[in-house]
Design a protein around this motif. Structure first.
Motif, PDB file in Angstrom:
ATOM      1  N   GLU A 166       0.859  -1.176   0.000  1.00 51.57           N
ATOM      2  CA  GLU A 166       0.000   0.000   0.000  1.00 51.57           C
ATOM      3  C   GLU A 166       0.902   1.234   0.000  1.00 51.57           C
ATOM      4  OE1 GLU A 166      -2.137   1.093   3.527  1.00 51.57           O
ATOM      5  OE2 GLU A 166      -0.682   0.149   4.865  1.00 51.57           O
ATOM      6  N   VAL A 195      -0.770  -5.537   0.161  1.00 58.43           N
ATOM      7  CA  VAL A 195      -2.199  -5.584  -0.170  1.00 58.43           C
ATOM      8  C   VAL A 195      -2.493  -6.365  -1.446  1.00 58.43           C
ATOM      9  CG1 VAL A 195      -2.739  -3.464   1.058  1.00 58.43           C
ATOM     10  CG2 VAL A 195      -2.010  -3.331  -1.328  1.00 58.43           C
ATOM     11  N   SER A 205       5.920   3.056  -5.453  1.00 60.17           N
ATOM     12  CA  SER A 205       6.147   2.923  -4.015  1.00 60.17           C
ATOM     13  C   SER A 205       7.450   3.589  -3.602  1.00 60.17           C
ATOM     14  CB  SER A 205       6.175   1.444  -3.614  1.00 60.17           C
ATOM     15  OG  SER A 205       6.520   1.294  -2.252  1.00 60.17           O
ATOM     16  N   SER A 428      -3.249   4.507   0.047  1.00 59.88           N
ATOM     17  CA  SER A 428      -3.207   3.882   1.362  1.00 59.88           C
ATOM     18  C   SER A 428      -4.464   3.048   1.576  1.00 59.88           C
ATOM     19  CB  SER A 428      -3.106   4.946   2.462  1.00 59.88           C
ATOM     20  OG  SER A 428      -3.218   4.351   3.745  1.00 59.88           O
ATOM     21  N   GLU A 429      -4.295   1.906   2.208  1.00 54.82           N
ATOM     22  CA  GLU A 429      -5.435   1.058   2.539  1.00 54.82           C
ATOM     23  C   GLU A 429      -5.736   1.064   4.032  1.00 54.82           C
ATOM     24  OE1 GLU A 429      -7.322  -0.340   0.423  1.00 54.82           O
ATOM     25  OE2 GLU A 429      -6.165  -0.262  -1.433  1.00 54.82           O
ATOM     26  N   ARG A 434      -5.349   7.819   2.732  1.00 53.85           N
ATOM     27  CA  ARG A 434      -6.117   7.346   1.586  1.00 53.85           C
ATOM     28  C   ARG A 434      -6.867   8.491   0.905  1.00 53.85           C
ATOM     29  NH1 ARG A 434      -7.998   2.515  -0.307  1.00 53.85           N
ATOM     30  NH2 ARG A 434     -10.071   2.458  -1.252  1.00 53.85           N
TER      31      ARG A 434
END
Length: 653
Positions: A166, A195, A205, A428-429, A434
């Motif tokens: 994430e 994820v 990332s 983002s999770e 997020r």
């Protein structure tokens, strides 16, 4: 334009009517905007340096004025350094000009190419293996990649941004250079969740690159910055390049100041303090130093009598390592560390970098032995750098095919099947961050009656696309391309952009679309304001017109919903301001944000209480029927409001 204005303004307009705040630069997804490349032109010749300099001077002067950028520096290599030149000002107040071999710029994630070059040195030295589980190199480290999936994360995954992490930003910046902790501590504390299985999709990332730099350091007898200084900067003569924060005394007087443009005036800002050197944020350098780095890669690892990589390794780094669509091989993917940036049929690899004020781009044309580097000291450089890349490519390596203008037969039906919202997997999770991904990295795709597609995104103009073949669309008046992946039922599940290689966009369900999000939040704001109006105005109305004094239970129910409304409005304002001030909140969470994280749970508890109170209101006949209907509607909207905030992870249920 109507849909775009809804997508970019509804929530902010509703909330910012309550508060007044300055717009402050936030972390952003790179916006790639092509210039018109439909006109067929004869190529110019780089062999005439005077003609090239005249063209570049005119182009840069236009860019600085049009994009409100104080200064920039450009280096172009064509076998050797063709031109290195500064434009505008490094310091507006003192009128200090940009000088290509003197002015020190922040280049952001373009510095990741240094990290991946260093990693490949480790591979050549047999200290690292691209296909080995990175945990094998972290035995003595506090950092460990969790075994969420059976497949381990490798350096090959990290180098192609396909590890499946994430997106996280926390820990990457700080307020004070003295507060920078060891990289190992930061990586361990801010470990992102895995994820998706590695190797499945590309999702940019920063953490992945920082982790790769840490892996290299763990297998070396030096820190990451010491290693890079000895093995890359020194051999290449990059004497004005450093990760040091603050800058060394000899470089500080030459530092370019980062600016924002407000009402026609430039406002200078202090440097951002970055904490993870391998991801590139803290790298400061000059244009000519980056020219040396480009020459080393164009010369297959050699620079003068020095060699930083073997020729075979350089060719591997510049070759595709991750294909995003087997059915559309011309779609840009990922090389190793390098982003594929092909245009006009030309092979181009490179990287771009973003900090709040500085925007940079490095592009190599390996088959032409040509390289381009540019850096700007204002956010306007974001679109400017890609315009320069496209203009340079169009001028010297123009496209030879004829652009498609009209949609083919059946295009309208196929386009309608693709309509929807597509969100970047770089999101983002697990945290409120997020919000950044949802609001700034979501494309809304619509179909026109004629069979074109349109795309809109926050901060980007609406763009138009024409079908090249089913599932593949070409930008009208540009050089970008959209490619859609479908499942076994021929339903589109993912979207890819040609001009933005390190990203995958996943189709979201209807209830996560921006339209639903904005409708629910907007309706909630209106409903909560109506409660507060009645809450404050009710006693005045009764005194003026007379009426029954409410019972204690009725009064308690109204107070409960009033407090809930106030809390939800406060939570929304707090987290919207946190988004606007994203970098500052990431460096040091404000008291308001910390309070908001507590207040959200109080608002949720109050909402549950309001549901109970609604039942009592109908059972016991509180107020009038219209008042009960209003109370019930607001309570229902409060539940929907909480649901949407949970999808944003503002309320992490």
């Amino acid at each position: 334009m109507k849909h775009r204005s809804i997508h970019t303004a509804v929530v902010l307009v509703l909330v910012l009517t309550l508060v007044s705040t300055p717009a402050i630069a936030t972390a952003a997804t790179p916006t790639v905007r092509s210039v018109d490349s439909t006109e067929q032109v004869d190529p110019a010749d780089l062999s005439d340096p005077d003609e090239f300099e005249r063209w570049l001077d005119e182009t840069m002067a236009d860019q600085l004025e049009r994009h409100h950028v104080p200064g920039a520096a450009v280096v172009v290599n064509d076998g050797d350094v063709l031109l290195a030149k500064g434009y505008g000002y490094a310091d507006v107040e003192s009128q200090r000009p940009v000088v290509a071999n003197e002015t020190v710029f922040s280049i952001g994630s373009t510095g990741k190419l240094v990290t991946w070059t260093a990693v490949m040195q480790g591979v050549e030295d047999d200290r690292l293996d691209l296909d080995r589980d990175v945990n094998d190199y972290l035995i003595d480290s506090a950092v460990t990649v969790p075994d969420t999936y059976a497949e381990p994360v490798t350096l090959a995954h990290l180098g192609t941004h396909s590890a499946g992490f994430e997106d996280v930003f926390a820990g990457m910046v700080t307020d004070d250079p003295d507060e920078i902790r060891p990289m190992e501590e930061i990586l361990a504390e801010h470990q992102p969740a895995r994820v998706r299985p590695p190797g499945e999709f590309v999702a940019y990332s920063n953490y992945g690159t920082a982790l790769a730099g840490h892996v290299l350091a763990e297998q070396s007898d030096a820190t990451f910055t010491e290693y890079v200084d000895e093995r890359i900067f020194t051999p290449l003569g990059m004497d004005d390049t450093t990760y040091a924060q603050p800058l060394p005394d000899e470089l500080e007087p030459r530092r370019a100041i980062g600016y924002t443009s407000q009402n026609g005036e430039y406002r200078g800002h202090d440097p951002v303090i970055w904490t993870l050197p391998p991801e590139g944020g803290s790298l400061r350098t000059t244009a000519t130093d980056m020219g040396r780095f480009m020459l080393a890669h164009l010369n297959e690892g050699a620079y003068g009598s020095e060699r930083v990589l073997e020729a075979e390794t350089v060719r591997e780094m510049h070759s595709r390592q991750f294909t995003k669509s087997e059915a559309v091989p011309e779609l840009n993917g990922m090389a190793f560390g390098f982003i594929e940036m092909d245009r006009n049929g030309e092979t181009i690899v490179g990287h771009w970098g973003d900090t709040p004020r500085f925007k940079s781009l490095l592009a190599l044309y390996p088959e032409r032995d040509t390289g381009l580097f540019v850096v700007y000291n204002s956010p306007g450089g974001g679109p400017a750098r890609f315009e320069l890349l496209q203009a340079f490519t169009d001028r010297y390596y123009p496209r030879s095919d004829t652009p498609i203008v009209e949609p083919p037969n059946g295009a309208a039906d196929r386009a309608r099947e693709l309509a929807g919202d597509y969100r970047s997997l770089t999101v983002s999770e697990s945290s409120w961050e997020r919000v950044l991904g949802v609001m700034t990295r979501t494309y809304t795709v619509r179909a026109t009656d004629e069979g074109y597609l349109t795309t809109s995104r926050l901060g980007e103009p609406t763009r138009r696309w024409v079908e090249r073949r089913p599932g593949v669309y070409e930008e009208v008046g540009g050089s970008d391309m959209l490619v859609f992946r479908v499942d076994e039922d021929d339903r589109a599940t993912h979207m890819f952009r040609h001009a933005f290689g390190p990203a995958t966009y996943e189709r979201v369900p209807w209830y996560e679309s921006l339209t639903v999000l904005q409708a629910v939040l907007g309706a909630g704001v209106v409903a909560f304001l109506s409660v507060l109006l009645l809450w404050l105005g009710g006693p005045v109305w009764r005194r003026w017109r007379g009426g029954t004094v409410p019972s204690d239970r009725e009064r308690a129910a109204r107070w409960l919903l009033g407090v809930v409304s106030l809390c939800w409005l406060a939570v929304l304002v707090i987290f919207l301001l946190a988004w606007i001030n994203f970098n500052a909140e990431a460096a040091s969470p404000s008291l308001a944000l910390r309070a908001g994280k507590v207040l959200r749970w109080g608002a949720l508890a109050g909402t549950i209480g309001a549901v109970v109170a609604t039942g009592f209101a109908w059972r016991d006949g509180y107020w009038t029927r219209p008042a009960r209907l209003h109370y019930s509607a607001v309570t229902a909207l409060a539940l929907l409001f909480a649901w949407q905030l949970s999808l944003l992870r503002v309320l992490p249920l």
